[in-house]
Design an enzyme around this catalytic site. Sequence first.
Site, mmCIF file in Angstrom:
data_model
loop_
_atom_site.group_PDB
_atom_site.id
_atom_site.type_symbol
_atom_site.label_atom_id
_atom_site.label_comp_id
_atom_site.label_asym_id
_atom_site.label_seq_id
_atom_site.Cartn_x
_atom_site.Cartn_y
_atom_site.Cartn_z
ATOM 1 N N GLU A 39 -27.394 7.659 -28.303
ATOM 2 C CA GLU A 39 -26.312 7.031 -27.742
ATOM 3 C C GLU A 39 -26.313 7.835 -26.350
ATOM 4 O OE1 GLU A 39 -22.701 7.696 -29.913
ATOM 5 O OE2 GLU A 39 -21.652 6.240 -28.295
HETATM 6 N N1 LIG Z 1 -6.911 2.487 -20.547
HETATM 7 C C1 LIG Z 1 -7.700 1.845 -21.086
HETATM 8 N N2 LIG Z 1 -8.543 2.393 -22.030
HETATM 9 C C2 LIG Z 1 -9.471 1.720 -22.648
HETATM 10 C C3 LIG Z 1 -10.056 0.527 -22.079
HETATM 11 N N3 LIG Z 1 -10.868 0.113 -22.832
HETATM 12 C C4 LIG Z 1 -11.185 1.028 -23.646
HETATM 13 N N4 LIG Z 1 -10.164 2.052 -23.702
HETATM 14 C C5 LIG Z 1 -9.868 3.038 -24.647
HETATM 15 O O1 LIG Z 1 -11.080 4.024 -24.146
HETATM 16 C C6 LIG Z 1 -11.475 4.901 -25.070
HETATM 17 C C7 LIG Z 1 -13.067 4.669 -25.018
HETATM 18 O O2 LIG Z 1 -13.287 3.132 -25.054
HETATM 19 P P1 LIG Z 1 -15.027 2.820 -25.168
HETATM 20 O O3 LIG Z 1 -15.524 3.608 -24.408
HETATM 21 O O4 LIG Z 1 -14.709 1.379 -25.337
HETATM 22 O O5 LIG Z 1 -15.006 3.349 -26.791
HETATM 23 P P2 LIG Z 1 -15.896 2.971 -27.925
HETATM 24 O O6 LIG Z 1 -17.302 2.655 -27.475
HETATM 25 O O7 LIG Z 1 -15.123 1.677 -28.744
HETATM 26 O O8 LIG Z 1 -15.963 4.154 -29.008
HETATM 27 P P3 LIG Z 1 -17.262 4.981 -29.609
HETATM 28 O O9 LIG Z 1 -17.849 4.504 -30.685
HETATM 29 O O10 LIG Z 1 -16.671 6.351 -29.727
HETATM 30 O O11 LIG Z 1 -18.253 5.173 -28.361
HETATM 31 C C8 LIG Z 1 -10.819 4.259 -26.526
HETATM 32 O O12 LIG Z 1 -9.654 4.931 -26.821
HETATM 33 C C9 LIG Z 1 -10.475 2.884 -26.188
HETATM 34 O O13 LIG Z 1 -9.285 2.508 -27.007
HETATM 35 C C10 LIG Z 1 -9.134 0.010 -20.969
HETATM 36 O O14 LIG Z 1 -9.571 -1.130 -20.423
HETATM 37 N N5 LIG Z 1 -8.227 1.003 -20.355
HETATM 38 CA CA LIG Z 2 -19.089 3.779 -26.687
#
Ligand SMILES: Nc1nc2c(ncn2[C@@H]2O[C@H](COP(=O)(O)OP(=O)(O)OP(=O)(O)O)[C@@H](O)[C@H]2O)c(=O)[nH]1
Ligand SMILES: [Ca+2]
Length: 500
Positions: free
Chosen positions: A174
């Site tokens: 990752e």
């Molecule tokens: N404020 C905000 N938070 C977001 C948004 N999209 C995702 N998040 C939050 O940001 C964090 C990281 O999101 P992602 O990078 O999509 O995480 P992920 O890929 O689901 O998680 P991993 O499996 O740990 O990589 C999470 O707590 C989400 O709830 C957005 O558009 N705005």
């Molecule tokens: Ca991610």
Amino acid sequence: MSEQREMKEASPGYRTVTIFVAGIAVIALVALVTVGVLQNKPLPQKYKYGIVMDAGSSHTALYIYQWPAEKDNNTGRVTQTDSCRVDGPGISSYASNPRGAGESLGDCMLKARQAVPSSRHGETPLYLGATAGMRLLNIENASASDAVFQAVEAALHSSPFSFRGARILSGQEEGAFGWVTVNYLDDRLTQGQETTGALDLGGASTQISFVSARFDGTESPHNLMTFRLYGNDYNLYTHSYLCYGKDQALRKMLALQTASGPTSLSDPCFHPGYIRTRDYSELYASPCVARSKPQASPRNFTLKGTGDFDSCRTAVKKIFDFSKCNFSRCSFNGVFQPELQGSFGAFSAYYFVLDFLNLTDTSAPMETIKDKLREYCATPWADMQRQHPSTKVKYLAEYCFSGTYILTLLTEGYNFTADTFKEITIIRKIKGSDAGWTLGYMLNLTNMIPAEAPDAPPAAPRRLRVHHGAHGPAAGGPSPLHHLHPQQDSVLQPAQDRMS
Ligand SMILES: Nc1nc2c(ncn2[C@@H]2O[C@H](COP(=O)(O)OP(=O)(O)OP(=O)(O)O)[C@@H](O)[C@H]2O)c(=O)[nH]1
Ligand SMILES: [Ca+2]
């Protein structure tokens, strides 16, 4: 003069030529229309496509990439043409309803069918990679994670695309593929330029990856990824911290404050006036905190915000263990980390949070950043809701914590200083493509990054040449069609596995 023209127009020779030209024009038109109607075939497609689904802990997203067909297997630039965010939570949330995980992908699969020309569907590779949410579910309940994968695979097999497997990425993959993506999009690999590090903050885990001249893997082999791209060798330091994505980090912080099972908790990381009932069993339903669940507790506790940045930092800092280090230097939790080197691109939640907080300018003095957070956290919750009526309440409630966590992770965790902090660029997209591990993952699995420079003497096979462990697939071999457990059959292998 006019007499002359009259004579010319009236002459039989002139009339013959006019009739001849008109005849040719009509024949040509008829021929064109006939060919068009008879063939009725679409024009040959100039592009090829690839699809990657990022099954993250908080949600799933689908990315569609395209590249010029004639430059296949070469240095043709791959770009993201479309993306789709799956409604609802990440696939790991469907442990008790695995079919729902498969069904949830339906809308985005439909969008992909519309976005990729149908003549290309059958040859378009489709991959699904799951990250920390599924790593955690796999630790907690392996049969539930298998059931989720079965449902997801069934859904993707029924698509018209060439489904090439769903699996859990290791933390090293990752981190490394995120680094590949950022440097590929920045054109740093073909040029053999200095590379940029990658910082990814997810919901359940977080990755740091950078090339270090001082790190050859001797000290901590499993943090080393070595590969050869476009004729250059890279020693990449990478580490993935499970449970330090921002959702799990928040759980850890709340768990430390509720160890004695109180009925009410005053928390400095939430705005003054914020009040919410939290369920103990829901808070502790994660392997990141399960072991610290209070023996005896009421069903719920009341979470009340006090909005105090400095106390929030103190509370956040407690989730990091700085007490032990068996290496020459560590970040936290006894994890080896060489001295930071070069510039960094920080994406995913680094972007969501710092962009919302207007804190993406990393050249601002650290004190200014802290002052802004101090003021932000102290803003009453009612004002926050009034000022941001269309922001998701869960996101809005957590920005004070998230901003504080990011600052603490970067400075105290990874040891960015007032000086090196400026080297971080907060990014969402590079030249229209999202920063994240998906592009690097696809480039690798489709052999799209050659090990040697294109004009170098022939070197076969043309593949992102990484060192394979005992379980690594043969170069150019088929991609796994079944999901695999972490660490198995990953194309990029940490050096430790290579030596075992
Ligand atoms: N404020 C905000 N938070 C977001 C948004 N999209 C995702 N998040 C939050 O940001 C964090 C990281 O999101 P992602 O990078 O999509 O995480 P992920 O890929 O689901 O998680 P991993 O499996 O740990 O990589 C999470 O707590 C989400 O709830 C957005 O558009 N705005
Ligand atoms: Ca991610």
